[in-house]
Enzyme design. Structure first.
Site, PDB file in Angstrom:
ATOM      1  N   LYS A 143       0.872  -1.182   0.000  1.00 25.82           N
ATOM      2  CA  LYS A 143       0.000   0.000   0.000  1.00 25.82           C
ATOM      3  C   LYS A 143       0.907   1.230   0.000  1.00 25.82           C
ATOM      4  O   LYS A 143       1.238   1.801   1.034  1.00 25.82           O
ATOM      5  CB  LYS A 143      -0.944  -0.046   1.217  1.00 25.82           C
ATOM      6  CG  LYS A 143      -2.238   0.707   0.960  1.00 25.82           C
ATOM      7  CD  LYS A 143      -3.305   0.317   1.940  1.00 25.82           C
ATOM      8  CE  LYS A 143      -4.369   1.359   2.050  1.00 25.82           C
ATOM      9  NZ  LYS A 143      -5.113   1.649   0.824  1.00 25.82           N
TER      10      LYS A 143
HETATM   11  N1  PMP Z   1      -7.557  -1.972  -3.638  1.00 18.35           N
HETATM   12  C1  PMP Z   1      -7.029  -0.752  -3.443  1.00 18.35           C
HETATM   13  C2  PMP Z   1      -6.266  -0.111  -4.547  1.00 18.35           C
HETATM   14  C3  PMP Z   1      -7.203  -0.096  -2.211  1.00 18.35           C
HETATM   15  O1  PMP Z   1      -6.684   1.122  -2.016  1.00 18.35           O
HETATM   16  C4  PMP Z   1      -7.953  -0.724  -1.185  1.00 18.35           C
HETATM   17  C5  PMP Z   1      -8.150  -0.035   0.126  1.00 18.35           C
HETATM   18  N2  PMP Z   1      -7.099  -0.304   1.006  1.00 18.35           N
HETATM   19  C6  PMP Z   1      -8.476  -2.003  -1.448  1.00 18.35           C
HETATM   20  C7  PMP Z   1      -8.254  -2.599  -2.682  1.00 18.35           C
HETATM   21  C8  PMP Z   1      -9.244  -2.747  -0.394  1.00 18.35           C
HETATM   22  O2  PMP Z   1      -8.368  -3.153   0.626  1.00 18.35           O
HETATM   23  P1  PMP Z   1      -8.867  -3.372   2.123  1.00 18.35           P
HETATM   24  O3  PMP Z   1     -10.069  -4.253   2.031  1.00 18.35           O
HETATM   25  O4  PMP Z   1      -7.732  -4.021   2.788  1.00 18.35           O
HETATM   26  O5  PMP Z   1      -9.204  -2.032   2.669  1.00 18.35           O
END
Ligand code: PMP
Length: 297
Positions: A153
């Site tokens: 991330k």
């Molecule tokens: N894809 C992207 C590009 C994101 O930014 C997020 C948000 N973190 C997600 C998927 C979903 O991830 P999560 O369920 O861990 O929040």
């Protein structure tokens, strides 16, 4: 706004007011986007605020830091403890927590030796609201996994997300759906994507997407509800014929999607598998434990 005169943040080992916090202008994150972050939610429960899947979020945070060579002198347990302190100091229960590990001064293209940890939070409702969103297939692809650590991330990745959302809104849609480098559906700018067809859910496999913690929770809930999910590659044309579709993400939760490129899905949201999952998700996040199969739930 994200903070007021009273809001407390944790910055480099000290609790300070957000309004008084300062940072340097020569941070590598500011210039080149090399920083990592998380998006985490806390929900009000009978036992006070509970951070949903805190361990999974901070494990991903440390993974992101490691692959980007950004030093993080905190453990998962320390980060979780600090996050609860952050909620407590600000009196928050339903909140969004934003940890950001950003780089110190470094104008050359190698990681800085010093990094900074910011933990901040704000009270926040649903990212996309309960509105059923109309999606547009983006002209922007997700970053090629051979050009970056797509499972990290990473701050810099979000320029791609911002361009996609801006394009979708400029074209009269609510949000974008991005494809991978082969033309298969990958994910939204800040959420993973699922669609339903003939009683089965489909989502793309890992490889070109962020491995969402909510996506994983959907797999766990689907097992409990005896819903079949198939991971496979598919194109926008496959989605046009769907019975329903939804986004998953910490901020978005399980968010209904109405259409892709103007093609509306067959079923009303409340008759879809996504709706059943979203109802269960709301119970799960407010339960005493964040894991489905633990006895306390
Ligand atoms: N894809 C992207 C590009 C994101 O930014 C997020 C948000 N973190 C997600 C998927 C979903 O991830 P999560 O369920 O861990 O929040």
């Amino acid at each position: 706004m994200y903070y007021d005169q009273e809001t407390q943040v944790y910055l480099d080992g000290a609790w300070i007011k957000a309004s008084e916090a300062q940072t340097g202008l020569y941070s590598q994150t500011l210039h080149y986007g090399n920083g990592v972050f998380e998006g985490i939610r806390a929900y009000q429960t009978d036992d006070g605020p509970q951070i949903f899947k805190a361990k999974e979020h901070y494990e991903r945070f440390l993974y992101s830091a490691e692959v980007m060579h950004i030093p993080c002198p905190y453990s998962v347990d320390e980060l979780i403890k600090l996050s609860y302190e952050l909620l407590d100091k600000n009196g928050f229960e339903d909140a969004y927590i934003r940890p950001l590990l950003y780089q110190g001064e470094m104008m050359t293209l190698q990681p800085a030796e010093k990094s900074h940890l910011l933990l901040c939070a704000w009270e926040w409702g649903k990212y996309l609201g309960t509105k059923e969103v109309r999606l547009m297939t983006s002209s922007y692809q997700r970053p090629n996994p051979k050009s970056t650590h797509i499972q990290a991330k990473l701050v810099g990745h979000y320029t791609n997300s911002i361009m996609a959302t801006t394009e979708a809104k400029a074209n009269g849609y609510d949000e974008a759906l991005l494809l991978d480098q082969y033309g298969y559906v990958a994910e939204g700018p800040g959420a993973n994507f699922f669609y339903e067809k003939n009683g089965v859910l489909y989502t793309c496999p890992l490889g070109n997407i962020l491995s969402g913690i909510t996506r994983q929770t959907v797999f766990e809930m689907a097992e409990e509800l005896e819903i079949v999910i198939l991971e496979k590659h598919f194109t926008p044309s496959d989605v046009y014929k769907a019975d329903g579709a939804f986004f998953t993400g910490t901020a978005a939760e399980i968010a209904p999607i109405k259409s892709l490129d103007g093609k509306e899905f067959n079923k009303p949201w409340k008759e879809t598998l996504g709706y059943r999952l979203s109802e269960l998700y709301q119970k799960l996040v407010r339960a005493h434990t964040t894991h489905f199969f633990e006895p306390a739930y």
